[in-house]
Structures are given as structure tokens and as C-alpha cells.
Scaffold this active site. Structure first.
Site: not given
Ligand SMILES: Cc1cc2nc3c(=O)[nH]c(=O)nc-3n(C[C@H](O)[C@H](O)[C@H](O)COP(=O)(O)O)c2cc1C
Length: 194
Positions: A172-174
Site C-alpha cells: 500500500h505504498r507504506l
């Protein structure tokens, strides 16, 4: 304050993983330099050595990168290893390695590469491929039957870091971003938003 060698040890662990996972050029890194107008440029070079003093690469000192670094040692490196989901950014100053170190590495190179280092006027305009091949053929005659010495304009640089960033892909692009900044004899470690 972190121990002085922590970011280097961290890089060493990742590089060992990269060597195991990536069949071709796991030591390829992007090298950014800046020209006299402050304009950046970037190209790939191969990391040939690495320890707590920094990251070593070899090239022609009269090339575009060589001229940039002679006047402005500030430079940056970037490794991206897709198989590990990892990026490592390294910023600092690149200084020429000792002549003896360049000599030792040059001596390990294949003879064709040694002659190539003499033949290539790296970054200069080339009118015709045949001109380069002609230079190479002449050098082969010149050094026939004897060792090829290191060209005085060819050698290594060692980029010693003052800033490193370890980036690790997360869902989640975290992503994780951890930064080391040089502080005296040690490092401060902090995190950045992805
Ligand atoms: C995978 C790869 C590895 C390379 N390794 C080197 C290297 O170690 N040294 C070098 O001078 N050029 C290397 N090159 C070529 C450079 O990217 C670049 O074309 C050349 O050094 C001239 O750059 P300059 O005109 O900015 O000085 C490599 C290119 C690739 C694609």
C-alpha cells in the site's frame, strides 16, 4: 547516537542478499555528479569495493564524471535491487583513491579492458567507430608481449558518505525509509514518511 559502522554493516547485509538474488550486476549503482552550473547528471557505474571508508568505483578521470568530481567532489549514489524491494541512497564526497589502489585493481582487469582504458577518450566526441577500433589495434601492437600499465588518467574514487537512506518496499505504498546522518564519529538515525 548509532555506532559509527552501523550503516555500513547494514549495507553489507543487503549487498550480500543482492549478490545472492540478482544474477547480473548486483553491484551496479547510479552515480550523480553536478557540473559548474549546478546541473546534475547521472550514469551507471559498478561498485568495485566497499568498506567503512566508502564506496569505490573506477573510471576515466578526464571523462565528464571525472571532470565534475575533480572540481566538485559532492556526489550521490543509488542502488535499486528490485528482487529485494530495496533502494539505498548514499550522499557524500568522492575523492580519488591512492594510485597504488588503482594500480592493484587495474592489474586484475582483463587485458582487453586494460587496452580499452587507453583506447577510449571517454566522453569525447567519436567521429567513427573505426577510429576507436584503430586506436585499439595500435595499442595492441604497442603493448604486444608486455603488461599494460594503468593509464595515468584512469583510476578509482571512493565516495565517503555523510547521508544514507535505506528504503524498503511495503504494501500500500507504506514503504519504510530510514535515514542515517553523520554526526561526529557516529550517526543519527531517523525515519521519513514514504
Ligand atoms: C551496467 C553498467 C555499468 C557501468 N560501469 C561503469 C564503470 O564502472 N565505470 C565507467 O566509467 N563507466 C561505466 N559504465 C558506463 C557509464 O554509465 C557511462 O556511460 C560512462 O562512464 C561515461 O559517463 P560520463 O560521460 O558521464 O563520464 C557502465 C554502464 C552500465 C550500463
Amino acid at each position: 547516537m548509532r555506532p559509527w559502522n552501523e550503516p555500513f554493516e547494514r549495507f553489507a547485509v543487503l549487498f550480500a542478499e543482492a549478490q545472492a538474488a540478482i544474477p547480473v550486476d548486483p553491484n551496479a549503482m547510479q552515480l550523480a555528479t553536478v557540473d559548474e552550473a549546478g546541473r546534475p547528471t547521472v550514469r551507471t557505474v559498478l561498485m568495485k569495493d566497499f568498506d567503512t571508508r566508502g564506496w569505490v568505483f573506477y573510471s576515466n578521470r578526464l571523462s565528464r564524471k571525472g571532470r565534475d568530481l575533480e572540481a566538485r567532489p559532492a556526489a550521490a549514489l543509488n542502488f535499486y535491487w528490485p528482487a529485494l524491494g530495496t533502494q539505498v541512497r548514499i550522499e557524500g564526497e568522492a575523492r580519488p583513491v591512492a594510485d597504488a589502489e588503482s594500480d592493484a585493481y587495474f592489474a586484475t582487469r582483463p587485458r582487453e579492458s586494460q587496452l580499452g582504458a587507453w583506447a577510449s577518450l571517454q566522453s569525447q566526441p567519436l567521429d567513427d567507430r573505426g577510429t576507436l577500433e584503430g586506436r585499439l589495434a595500435e595499442l595492441e601492437r604497442t603493448y604486444q608481449g608486455r603488461p599494460v600499465p594503468r593509464p595515468p588518467h584512469w583510476g578509482g574514487w571512493r565516495l565517503s558518505p555523510r547521508y544514507l537512506e535505506f528504503w524498503k518496499a511495503h504494501p500500500h505504498r507504506l514503504h519504510w525509509r530510514e535515514v542515517y546522518r553523520k554526526a561526529g564519529e557516529g550517526w543519527t538515525r531517523s525515519m521519513l514518511y514514504p
